[in-house]
Design a protein around this motif. Structure first.
Motif, short mmCIF file in Angstrom:
data_model
loop_
_atom_site.label_atom_id
_atom_site.label_comp_id
_atom_site.label_asym_id
_atom_site.label_seq_id
_atom_site.Cartn_x
_atom_site.Cartn_y
_atom_site.Cartn_z
N ARG A 252 0.81 -1.22 0.00
CA ARG A 252 0.00 0.00 0.00
C ARG A 252 0.85 1.27 0.00
N PRO B 205 -4.78 4.59 0.66
CA PRO B 205 -5.96 3.81 1.04
C PRO B 205 -6.37 2.81 -0.04
N GLN C 40 -4.93 -1.30 -1.46
CA GLN C 40 -3.97 -2.36 -1.16
C GLN C 40 -2.80 -2.40 -2.14
N ASP D 193 -7.61 0.93 -6.39
CA ASP D 193 -8.92 1.56 -6.20
C ASP D 193 -9.36 2.37 -7.41
N GLU E 186 -9.30 9.40 5.13
CA GLU E 186 -9.61 8.21 4.34
C GLU E 186 -8.64 7.08 4.65
N THR F 192 -9.16 2.91 6.67
CA THR F 192 -8.93 1.65 5.97
C THR F 192 -8.69 0.54 6.98
N THR F 193 -8.91 -0.69 6.53
CA THR F 193 -8.65 -1.85 7.38
C THR F 193 -7.44 -2.59 6.84
N GLY G 293 -4.80 2.97 9.59
CA GLY G 293 -5.87 2.00 9.45
C GLY G 293 -6.11 1.19 10.70
N TYR H 223 -15.00 -5.01 2.51
CA TYR H 223 -14.46 -4.93 1.16
C TYR H 223 -15.62 -4.71 0.20
#
Length: 799
Positions: free
Chosen positions: A253, A270, A272, A291, A316, A320-321, A378, A394
């Motif tokens: 990321r 933000p 992956q 994204d 943002e 994120t996770t 995140g 997701y």
């Protein structure tokens, strides 16, 4: 105020609908750049004069029939003073555009798989690299030379400033230096796929790899420096004009900015996968991510985004996770984590990450040297040592896992969401279909899911419907979808090959047929009380499932490029389609006709590089009684001709797809008595040719080979033909020396058990061949349990 050496967001550019896979600065207009995406488009962006200092789409380029993977700019010439744009795609083609036309000026065809990298040189030279393991040199709309030598996908190519020198980096972990079309040198050092190359000077270059390292090389062969900072695959590199400093992006990321040999700044995004980057003429950095956004970063304060936009970007990012399985944060033990006061201590290096416990959540922070503070990047979910975990969000839905899948030879990473209550095969099938990827990856993706979800019980327990061939909760097409042919061949359609068809009637609960999964094992107790369900296995194991629509689509596609003498008319294609439908649907009103069977036989002699969808139809057709009788024994010569044809496709040097499908066709011939009689009569030749494929490194071939041996063993069970059983034992034993795949091992063990069951002479022969000591190592295999259990039963039979 930011440090003058600190890059900040300048703008975010929406426009693409899917991952942005390639970026390249353009010669014209001033400050422009080009992007390409998995949405099948390329777009030219020009700076605008609006207060947000963003970019405007000048025009959108179309022309590819599939994902666009890479882009480069061909330098201006007298003919094209603004230069040209070259794009490569998953449709195997290279499209070349002018900067003001949406359709290609011309298309370069010649690669046999995805074109994933491009580089331009002097005089309009273009260098391309492909998953077909080759690089090609193009000039004046023609392929001038093909560079062959890599043993896996060519992920990166670059033309060095010195005329005639070219570099290629591959999934075979090597980099090759080419001169005049000949490999002058091979560079080794990377421990995984080489994903990117970038020129430093006439004498030096950078490389990046899935091994998380960046290397600096001399063209003479020496690696002069190795750079570490990334924590996951590194996808791209771009070098600043000074030839020393550079930037890199990857699967962790991040965009990382390297100056004076050190990672000076880490910018997390933000998204992956940060697929690509390029340096713009003004020194700003453009990056493309999964994204679908392009983001531009600058170190010039006047070009930085407004404070509100910068805060929005940080917000943002903080929402994120992060899954530690993809974020490389290691096992997360919440009880061992410090609280928020841990953030009062300053970090000691740029990009350092720190995890803290905040209530029942785990939060990740990154140290910014420029701002002298910890920035939240995140929330961490799904620690790998936990039995339960917070769901991962997701695309608006919650999942137990969101995996990163790297397809084929280190191929393109994509997100795969999964819940433990889902079926791994169906999830893999849907993933491949959604991303328009080759279904040949089905087993690879499904096994990845199974391997990486062991021991996790995040949701409700799945129902007891396991298949010893595929693991618990196997996707059974006949149970999930009654449409004929649902679940296709990995080479031509979606779904998965299923050994056996449907649920056997009368199977006691907890004691299922291991080849069909009906009423499979439900508990350890039931296993202890059940009888031996593995062998003898006397009914043929076949490869049943297929998607007729997908097969015909592939057949039509290949027919379009077939040599003239082999090209089929629409009438013939229609006949083959009717045949396919009739053999896939047991309730079909129309039966295969003699003419259709004749056309199938004739078409099965297509050139080897395009015949595989025809072989797939043949594989399915021989299960039908009428086709089985016609091709396997209606005329004695017919059966021998079929065998010889299939054996010719199984030569060690033949194409793996054809080898596999020929083996599977032979397996399916056992579904009819004519086919069974033919193969028993041709046993010696068939098994001898099959044994030659033991050394081929291909799990699907090994599984098909093991199934063929098993079908012979089943047909010979109860027969006094010791010579035939000896050959079965010999081939099974030889295969076990080289086969690694547990599914193939299991089928070979069932074949051995079937051969020796209730036959003392065969048992004595097996012991004399050393089978007992050979298979003893499998008694301790518990994953899958069926391997160890079956092995113990075989050894018990041989006592």
């Amino acid at each position: 105020m930011a440090s003058p050496n600190s890059y900040k967001l300048s703008c975010s550019i929406p426009g693409h609908e899917m991952d942005v896979r390639g970026l390249s600065a353009a010669f014209f207009p001033d400050g422009a750049f080009v992007s390409v995406s998995r949405d099948r488009t390329g777009r030219v962006w020009v700076p605008n004069s609006s207060p947000d200092r963003g970019f405007t789409e000048m025009h959108c380029m179309t022309g590819h029939q599939n994902f666009v993977s890479c882009v480069c700019i061909i330098a201006p010439s007298d003919t094209y003073p603004r230069g040209l744009i070259a794009t490569g795609g998953n449709d195997h083609n290279i499209c070349v555009f002018t900067l003001d036309q949406p359709q290609p000026l011309f298309t370069l065809k010649g690669h046999k798989n995805t074109v994933c990298t491009l580089s331009s040189g002097k005089f309009g030279t273009l260098l391309s690299g492909s998953w077909d393991t080759t690089a090609k040199i193009w000039l004046n709309e023609k392929c001038m030379m093909t560079l062959q030598g890599h043993t896996a996908a060519v992920w990166a190519v670059v033309i060095l400033p010195e005329q005639g020198l070219m570099l290629s980096g591959s999934a075979d972990k090597t980099i090759k230096l080419w001169k005049a079309g000949h490999c002058e040198k091979t560079f080794t050092g990377h421990e995984d796929c080489v994903r990117g190359l970038a020129v430093v000077s006439d004498l030096e270059f950078f490389s990046c790899s899935n091994d998380t390292s960046i290397r600096r090389w001399l063209v003479t062969g020496e690696c002069v420096q190795v750079y570490y900072s990334h924590t996951n695959y590194i996808y791209s590199l771009a070098v600043f004009p000074n030839g020393q400093d550079f930037v890199s992006t990857g699967e962790d990321r991040t965009l990382r900015i390297w100056k004076q040999g050190e990672c000076q700044q880490t910018i997390r995004l933000p998204a992956q996968s940060v697929w690509c980057c390029c340096i713009l003429p003004n020194g700003d950095i453009a990056v493309g991510a999964s994204d679908g956004l392009i983001r531009v970063f600058t170190e010039v304060e006047d070009r930085m985004a407004s404070p509100q936009d910068l805060q929005a970007f940080e917000d943002e990012l903080s929402k994120t996770t992060i899954d530690p399985k993809t974020g490389d944060l290691g096992d997360i033990k919440m009880e061992d984590l410090p609280g928020r006061d841990h953030l009062d201590e300053p970090g000691n290096r740029e990009g350092q990450t720190r995890l803290i416990k905040e209530g029942q959540k785990v939060e990740a922070y990154q140290w910014s040297v420029a701002d002298s503070r910890w920035m939240k990047i995140g929330d961490v979910v799904g620690g790998s040592n936990q039995q339960t975990s917070k769901k991962v969000n997701y695309e608006g839905k919650e999942y137990d896992f969101v995996f990163t899948i790297d397809i084929n030879e280190g191929g393109p990473s994509m997100k795969l969401p999964y819940n433990v209550t889902d079926d791994p095969w169906l999830t893999a099938h849907n993933f491949l279909q959604k991303n328009e990827l080759s279904p040949m990856f089905l087993d690879q993706v499904a096994n990845f899911i199974i391997e990486n979800t062991k021991g996790h019980t995040l949701g409700a327990a799945p129902p007891s419907a396991a298949d010893p061939f595929t693991g618990s909760g196997r996707y059974i097409p006949v149970a999930a979808d009654n449409r004929a042919g649902f679940g296709a061949d990995p080479f031509t359609g979606t779904g998965r090959y299923i050994p056996g068809s449907g649920t056997p009637t009368g199977a006691p609960v907890g004691a299922a047929d291991p080849f069909t999964g009906g009423g499979a094992y439900s508990s350890a107790a039931s296993r202890q009380t059940s009888t031996n369900i593995y062998f003898p296995k006397t009914d043929g194991v076949t490869f049943e499932q297929a998607n007729a629509t997908q097969i015909m689509a592939k057949l039509r596609e290949l027919n379009g490029g077939a040599p003239g003498e082999y090209r089929l008319s629409e009438e013939v294609l229609g006949s083959l389609e009717k045949l396919l439908v009739s053999v896939c649907d047991p309730c079909a009103s129309e039966q295969p006709t003699t003419e259709q069977i004749s056309l199938l036989w004739k078409t099965s002699h297509w050139p080897e590089d395009i015949v595989f969808p025809v072989l797939d139809i043949l594989r399915l057709a021989v299960r039908h009684p009428q086709v089985n009788e016609s091709l396997c024994g209606g005329d004695a010569d017919n059966g021998v001709a079929l065998c010889n044809h299939l054996l010719s496709l199984m030569k060690p040097q033949a194409r793996p797809a054809n080898q596999m499908l020929a083996l599977r066709t032979l397996c399916n011939c056992f579904s009819g008595w004519r086919g069974r009689a033919l193969l028993l009569a041709q046993r010696e030749a068939v098994l001898s040719h099959a044994a030659d494929l033991c050394s081929v490194c291909n799990k699907n071939i090994h599984i098909a080979l093991a199934t063929l041996v098993l079908n012979y063993a089943g047909s010979l069970h109860g027969q006094p033909d010791l010579e035939a059983k000896a050959q079965c034992l010999s081939v099974a034993s030889a295969a076990l020396e080289s086969v690694q795949d547990k599914e193939a091992v299991f089928r070979l063990l069932v074949a051995l058990g079937t051969t020796v069951a209730s036959d003392q002479t065969a048992q004595d022969l097996a012991k004399s061949l050393g089978v007992t000591s050979q298979i003893a190592k499998y008694t301790s295999v518990t994953d899958p349990a069926k391997v160890g259990e079956c092995c113990q039963l075989v050894l018990k039979e041989l006592q």
